[in-house]
Design a protein around this motif. Structure first.
Motif, PDB file in Angstrom:
ATOM      1  N   ASP A 148       0.854  -1.177   0.000  1.00 21.78           N
ATOM      2  CA  ASP A 148       0.000   0.000   0.000  1.00 21.78           C
ATOM      3  C   ASP A 148       0.898   1.237   0.000  1.00 21.78           C
ATOM      4  N   ALA A 149       1.193   1.743  -1.179  1.00 18.06           N
ATOM      5  CA  ALA A 149       2.110   2.874  -1.286  1.00 18.06           C
ATOM      6  C   ALA A 149       1.725   3.717  -2.502  1.00 18.06           C
ATOM      7  N   PRO A 150       0.686   4.553  -2.326  1.00 15.68           N
ATOM      8  CA  PRO A 150       0.155   5.300  -3.471  1.00 15.68           C
ATOM      9  C   PRO A 150       1.206   6.175  -4.162  1.00 15.68           C
ATOM     10  N   ALA A 151       2.073   6.794  -3.376  1.00 17.57           N
ATOM     11  CA  ALA A 151       3.063   7.697  -3.982  1.00 17.57           C
ATOM     12  C   ALA A 151       4.042   6.905  -4.852  1.00 17.57           C
ATOM     13  N   LEU A 152       4.482   5.765  -4.330  1.00 19.29           N
ATOM     14  CA  LEU A 152       5.425   4.933  -5.077  1.00 19.29           C
ATOM     15  C   LEU A 152       4.754   4.348  -6.323  1.00 19.29           C
ATOM     16  N   GLN A 153       3.470   4.065  -6.171  1.00 19.33           N
ATOM     17  CA  GLN A 153       2.672   3.571  -7.294  1.00 19.33           C
ATOM     18  C   GLN A 153       2.640   4.615  -8.417  1.00 19.33           C
ATOM     19  N   ASP A 154       2.353   5.871  -8.039  1.00 18.89           N
ATOM     20  CA  ASP A 154       2.322   6.956  -9.029  1.00 18.89           C
ATOM     21  C   ASP A 154       3.699   7.156  -9.653  1.00 18.89           C
ATOM     22  N   TYR A 155       4.705   7.084  -8.809  1.00 20.37           N
ATOM     23  CA  TYR A 155       6.070   7.268  -9.291  1.00 20.37           C
ATOM     24  C   TYR A 155       6.408   6.186 -10.332  1.00 20.37           C
ATOM     25  N   THR A 156       6.022   4.943 -10.013  1.00 21.59           N
ATOM     26  CA  THR A 156       6.307   3.829 -10.918  1.00 21.59           C
ATOM     27  C   THR A 156       5.608   4.038 -12.255  1.00 21.59           C
ATOM     28  N   ARG A 157       4.359   4.469 -12.187  1.00 22.95           N
ATOM     29  CA  ARG A 157       3.655   4.727 -13.432  1.00 22.95           C
ATOM     30  C   ARG A 157       4.333   5.850 -14.218  1.00 22.95           C
ATOM     31  N   GLY A 158       4.797   6.842 -13.488  1.00 28.97           N
ATOM     32  CA  GLY A 158       5.506   7.943 -14.132  1.00 28.97           C
ATOM     33  C   GLY A 158       6.722   7.447 -14.904  1.00 28.97           C
ATOM     34  N   VAL A 159       7.472   6.526 -14.286  1.00 27.73           N
ATOM     35  CA  VAL A 159       8.667   5.977 -14.941  1.00 27.73           C
ATOM     36  C   VAL A 159       8.248   5.203 -16.190  1.00 27.73           C
ATOM     37  N   VAL A 160       7.200   4.399 -16.060  1.00 26.04           N
ATOM     38  CA  VAL A 160       6.734   3.608 -17.204  1.00 26.04           C
ATOM     39  C   VAL A 160       6.274   4.536 -18.329  1.00 26.04           C
ATOM     40  N   GLU A 161       5.555   5.593 -17.973  1.00 31.88           N
ATOM     41  CA  GLU A 161       5.046   6.499 -19.006  1.00 31.88           C
ATOM     42  C   GLU A 161       6.175   7.278 -19.669  1.00 31.88           C
ATOM     43  N   ARG A 162       7.180   7.610 -18.883  1.00 28.49           N
ATOM     44  CA  ARG A 162       8.340   8.276 -19.485  1.00 28.49           C
ATOM     45  C   ARG A 162       9.015   7.318 -20.481  1.00 28.49           C
ATOM     46  N   LEU A 163       9.083   6.039 -20.113  1.00 25.84           N
ATOM     47  CA  LEU A 163       9.687   5.036 -20.993  1.00 25.84           C
ATOM     48  C   LEU A 163       8.892   4.875 -22.280  1.00 25.84           C
ATOM     49  N   VAL A 164       7.588   4.726 -22.109  1.00 26.60           N
ATOM     50  CA  VAL A 164       6.740   4.431 -23.257  1.00 26.60           C
ATOM     51  C   VAL A 164       6.478   5.692 -24.076  1.00 26.60           C
ATOM     52  N   GLY A 165       6.601   6.835 -23.444  1.00 23.48           N
ATOM     53  CA  GLY A 165       6.428   8.086 -24.161  1.00 23.48           C
ATOM     54  C   GLY A 165       4.981   8.485 -24.363  1.00 23.48           C
TER      55      GLY A 165
END
Lengths: 248, 406
Positions: B69-86
């Motif tokens: 249960d870590a909403p901030a880390l969850q958002d951060y992870t998605r951010g990294v994925v979205e930066r990767l995928v563009g």
């Protein structure tokens, strides 16, 4: 209560001609639910596959969906005959309606149910401490759920059905040919396997359990689903009923 | 093994000849296009069946008490994925899971699982991105379904189901792969989705390509593997065992870690000369995102009772600077290993931890008991009191007070 160990392999061997066999287990002093009771049917774990030539079970979405609908309808009908008020519960498939408690109960039952299968129905895997008794339980998780919902019993059902692909049937035919020259290797065809367990939500115990193995039947049809549900539940009568039913 | 992968390159990489600077044996990252878009829906019956089964697994994962249960880390992870995928990624669902093994996985339906055991070992955002990009590679290149179809053609059931088959066979060996995946144990869920070596190599290349495009330092990909190999060697040495690369075997689905590391490093070098400008490793971003979870992540690893690996991990993370949490965990490794002289090393580490500004309350407790043991009663009592002040409701507060009252 005397339990009977029925090696699955032996059952299958006897079943080569096409048959269905069930063997049930019941806890000490089990009496089937009667009178006015509330039974909840948990989301059944059903998968229907095509058996590929190489022996892979490949799940089919459309078959699985149809089979699930059929089995739920059969269960409702079957329970209506018993006089209980049956309520069907689905674990939701959308994130917004997830109930973690219900999911946990499902998972717990899956673990317990598979243990029963392993230790009561598999040769050489019987547990010394479970010899001659049937005392599996889902414990507090189940009683809490019963208290919260007002249900008396929960019924869990697991079913797998598979059907040979064209390639598999061809392979079987080739195997048959071998019998002519004395080398008989018959790749097995589609198979139906299911188990059902009844959990008393007052005690949390698995009070009744039945397992079915069949080389015939088709739960993709309403009739096939009826047949499976009836075979699984027909012996849930009283403690002195015959413990095994077999049809050729 | 290298040979077979070269072979793949010749057979599969149409562009092998036009990039002569790539001497190594690897899949070329430059011409891998994504095979799925955000609206992708499977149509074939085998793929639909696979999706349905995966959805069932996802239901299990979604409601699992093992989720972090870590909403901030969850958002951060998605951010990294979205930066990767563009782009934005409504097609991906990311689940952070409490699982101490080094792993992440991607399902064909867009479910991505990231283990705490992987997060524990990551040193910067680029390393995090390297593994997530690799997993995204499996997804965007549709490896699950193509892998399955290839196995179906070869009809070698065992290879696909792998180790999980044994567990599923508890139900008489008639289950499908989803039954294997259904066996509660998440490790098994993951092992069901083993990819072929060529798919792994392709996902590596895809991941590196995404990293380069996103401006991540691509050398991070091989660094991740370098760290893992070094950790396993340290673990083996501690146990008096010989280091064995588990993917060395001919039956393994993964390329041997060292070959893989070399390939990744070669590809990264190549890309750094042609694509990347101003690549970053995102160390500060990562440390900020992971800081609230570091204590939990380290505790999870240290409790595995693998002191060689744990010490390596703590020291590896400390290359970015010792913190109170790291020093405390270093002390814990020594305390739990309890070999000759470890008590002194543990005491030193606890003392060092309390000298740092982010020392956890537990470090003061450990420091206090170490001081009492060494006969430094007043200092020990002071440290224990500090623990109680920081954590008055600690579960062991009673026993600490009892010690103080002796």
């Amino acid at each position: 209560m005397v339990t009977r160990f029925r090696p699955l392999a032996a059952v299958l061997l006897l079943c080569l001609g096409g048959c269905a066999a069930t063997t049930h287990q019941a806890s000490d002093g089990f009496t089937p639910p009667s009178g006015k009771y509330k039974l909840v049917v948990m989301k059944p774990d059903i998968s229907v596959s095509v058996l590929t030539a190489g022996g892979l079970n490949e799940p089919r979405e459309d078959w699985t969906l149809t089979a699930r609908e059929n089995i739920l309808a059969s269960l409702k009908q079957q329970q209506a005959k018993r006089g209980g008020s049956t309520q069907v519960v689905f674990a939701s498939t959308t994130a917004a309606n997830d109930d973690p408690k219900l999911a946990e109960l499902d998972r717990l039952h899956e673990a317990v149910g598979q243990s029963v299968l392993l230790h009561k129905y598999t040769p050489y895997a019987a547990l010394p401490t479970k010899k001659d008794k049937f005392d599996w339980t889902l414990g507090k998780l189940a009683t809490d759920y019963g208290a919260a919902t007002g249900n008396d019993y929960a019924l869990f059902l697991f079913a797998r059905d598979s059907f040979s692909s064209g390639g598999r049937v061809a392979l079987q035919a080739v195997g048959m040919l071998g019998c002519v020259v004395g080398v008989c290797v018959l790749p097995p065809g589609g198979l139906q396997q299911a188990f059902v367990s009844l959990v008393d939500l007052k005690s949390g115990n698995v009070v009744w359990f039945n397992h079915l193995v069949s080389t015939v039947g088709d739960i993709r049809t309403p009739e096939g689903a009826d047949a499976m549900v009836n075979k699984l539940l027909e012996t849930m009568r009283d403690p002195d009923a015959p413990k095994k039913s077999k049809k050729s | 093994m290298n040979g077979s992968r070269r072979h793949f390159l010749i057979g599969g990489g149409a562009c092998a000849a036009c990039l002569p600077s790539l001497a190594g044996a690897r899949v070329l990252p430059t011409n891998l296009e994504s095979l799925v878009d955000t609206n992708y829906e499977p149509l074939d019956p085998d793929e639909r069946g696979m999706w349905q089964s995966c959805e069932r697994i996802e239901e299990m994962i979604r409601t699992s008490p093992q989720r972090l249960d870590a909403p901030a880390l969850q958002d951060y992870t998605r951010g990294v994925v979205e930066r990767l995928v563009g782009r934005e990624t409504p097609d991906l669902r990311i689940y952070l899971m409490r699982d101490s093994s080094f792993n992440a996985s991607m399902y064909p339906t867009g479910m991505m699982i990231v283990n705490t055991g992987f997060m524990a070992r990551v040193r910067n955002e680029a390393q995090y991105a390297a593994v997530l990009g690799h997993e995204a590679g499996h997804f965007f290149r549709k490896h699950t379904i193509t892998g399955y179809r290839s196995i179906r053609r070869k009809t070698s059931t065992m290879a696909f189901i792998g180790a999980a088959a044994g567990a599923a066979a508890g139900y008489s060996g008639q289950g499908s792969w989803v039954d294997a995946a259904n066996v509660i144990n998440q490790a098994l869920v993951m092992s069901v989705f083993q990819f072929s070596r060529t798919h792994e190599a392709e996902a590596d290349a895809f991941g590196i390509m995404l990293m380069a495009r996103a401006g991540y330092s691509t050398s991070a990909a091989s660094a991740v593997w370098g760290q893992l190999i070094a950790e396993r060697m340290a673990s083996a040495k501690q146990r008096g065992a010989k280091y064995k690369d588990r993917s060395e075997s001919a039956f393994s689905t993964h390329p041997p870690s060292e070959d893989r590391m070399q390939d990744l490093s070669d590809t990264a070098d190549h890309l750094s000369t042609v694509v990347v400008t101003n690549a970053t490793d995102g160390r500060d971003e990562w440390l900020a995102a992971i800081q609230p979870h570091r204590a939990m992540l380290l505790e999870e690893q240290i409790k595995l009772n693998d002191p060689g690996a744990s010490l390596y991990l703590v020291e590896s993370l400390a290359q970015d600077g010792w913190t109170g949490v790291l020093r405390y965990n270093e002390g814990e490794v020594y305390r739990l290993r309890n070999a000759d002289g470890d008590d002194v090393k543990a005491a030193d580490a606890f003392a060092a931890s309390t000298a740092l500004p982010d020392a956890p309350a537990e470090a003061w407790r450990a420091h206090g008991f170490a001081l009492l043991k060494a006969g430094k009663t007043p200092e020990g009592r002071e440290a224990l009191n500090r623990y109680l002040t920081m954590k008055p409701d600690a579960r062991d507060a009673g026993i600490v007070r009892y010690t103080l009252n002796q």
